[in-house]
Design a protein around this motif. Structure first.
Motif, short mmCIF file in Angstrom:
data_model
loop_
_atom_site.label_atom_id
_atom_site.label_comp_id
_atom_site.label_asym_id
_atom_site.label_seq_id
_atom_site.Cartn_x
_atom_site.Cartn_y
_atom_site.Cartn_z
N LYS A 75 0.55 -1.77 0.06
CA LYS A 75 -0.02 0.19 -0.22
C LYS A 75 1.06 1.09 -0.26
N TYR A 116 -7.89 -6.03 -15.52
CA TYR A 116 -7.35 -6.22 -14.16
C TYR A 116 -9.20 -6.17 -13.50
N LYS A 150 -9.14 -8.44 -10.12
CA LYS A 150 -8.68 -7.22 -8.48
C LYS A 150 -9.16 -5.90 -8.41
N VAL A 151 -10.01 -5.56 -9.21
CA VAL A 151 -11.16 -4.67 -8.74
C VAL A 151 -12.07 -4.91 -7.86
N MET A 168 -13.00 3.35 -10.33
CA MET A 168 -11.69 2.13 -10.34
C MET A 168 -10.76 2.21 -11.74
N GLY A 180 -8.26 3.09 -13.96
CA GLY A 180 -7.57 2.33 -14.59
C GLY A 180 -7.15 1.99 -15.90
N ARG A 231 -6.00 1.60 -5.29
CA ARG A 231 -5.78 1.09 -5.64
C ARG A 231 -4.60 0.01 -4.10
N GLN A 274 -7.76 -2.01 -2.55
CA GLN A 274 -7.83 -3.43 -3.21
C GLN A 274 -6.93 -4.40 -2.28
#
Length: 276
Positions: A21, A180, A183-184, A197, A201, A268, A272
């Motif tokens: 993070k 992606y 993951k989100v 997001m 992205g 993220r 995330q």
């Protein structure tokens, strides 16, 4: 004897999550600044030029702020944390990519990413310790020069160029296809946050892919002409975009995309789930 069904596994190491993070946040800072400076250069705002928008020069921009050395030190530490997290992803296979050819390829990308950001963290740390902006040499130009000195040097530079171009194409595909999203969506976010997001992205990955493709093209020119001076990094890519037809608008659009990528990194870092 204790019933094995009552066994509760220990929680995953929190420090890995904190590293990730912190690293994502530092990466977001760098990309947001790169995008803002590139946008200012595109429309000649504040006397900024494309040479100011390269990642190394962004570090100098941070250093020139009030308490700049402290801020740059924090960014350097964050980038180092990001690099370490990438190495952990590759070695421990925290994303379950596996040991097949496809999985190993993806894990090698984590290693490459870690090396890139470790080098950037090292440069930032050296600037903090020396109190200066460090060397102004373009690392990619230096790499091209070293490769050209080797046997079959032009072929080596050409292979690097093709690899960079393929990376750029994949980044655009990765963003456009929204691969992606998994993951989100694994974070269980509110629909509005998740949508923001995904949108940030998508634009960010595609803008990043364009920059990678231009850098690859510059390396290809260096290979064809056997001249390391033709190679370059992001600042040279921005200059290339600016010199094209409608260059200011193209560069401005890419710059805004890079800001979106930086914002995506922030999101993220906040939302995330990090596999450890």
């Amino acid at each position: 004897m204790n019933d094995v069904s009552t066994y509760v596994p220990s929680p995953p190491p929190r420090w890995v999550e904190n590293f990730a993070k912190f690293g994502l946040t530092a990466k977001g800072v760098v990309y947001c600044l790169v995008g803002v400076i590139a946008f200012m250069a595109a429309f000649e705002i504040g006397g900024k030029s494309t040479s100011s928008a390269g990642k190394a020069n962004i570090l100098k921009t941070i250093q020139d702020l009030p308490a700049g050395n402290v801020l740059l030190g924090i960014v350097a530490l964050g980038l180092l944390c990001y690099a370490i997290w990438r190495f952990i992803q590759a070695v421990k296979d925290t994303e379950d990519k596996g040991s097949g050819a496809k999985g190993v390829g993806k894990r090698l990308r984590y290693v490459f990413s870690g090396l890139v950001y470790a080098a950037l963290a090292f440069l930032a740390g050296r600037m903090v310790l020396s109190g200066s902006s460090g060397s102004g040499n373009d690392s990619r130009e230096t790499l091209a020069a070293k490769l050209l000195e080797q046997p079959f040097g032009q072929w080596l530079v050409g292979i690097v160029a093709v690899g960079i171009i393929i990376t750029g194409i994949y980044q655009i595909y990765y963003g456009y296809s929204e691969k992606y999203k998994k993951k989100v969506q694994s974070g269980g976010l509110k629909h509005e946050v998740e949508h923001q997001m995904i949108r940030a992205g998508k634009v960010g990955y595609m803008a990043r892919g364009i920059v990678w493709m231009v850098i690859g093209y510059l390396f290809l020119q260096a290979a064809l002409s056997s001249s390391a001076q033709q190679a370059g990094g992001s600042s040279d890519a921005f200059q290339f975009l600016e010199s094209s037809s409608y260059g200011s608008y193209i560069l401005g659009a890419v710059a805004l995309g890079l800001v979106c990528y930086g914002v995506f990194m922030f999101m993220r870092a906040k939302y995330q789930p990090i596999n450890t």
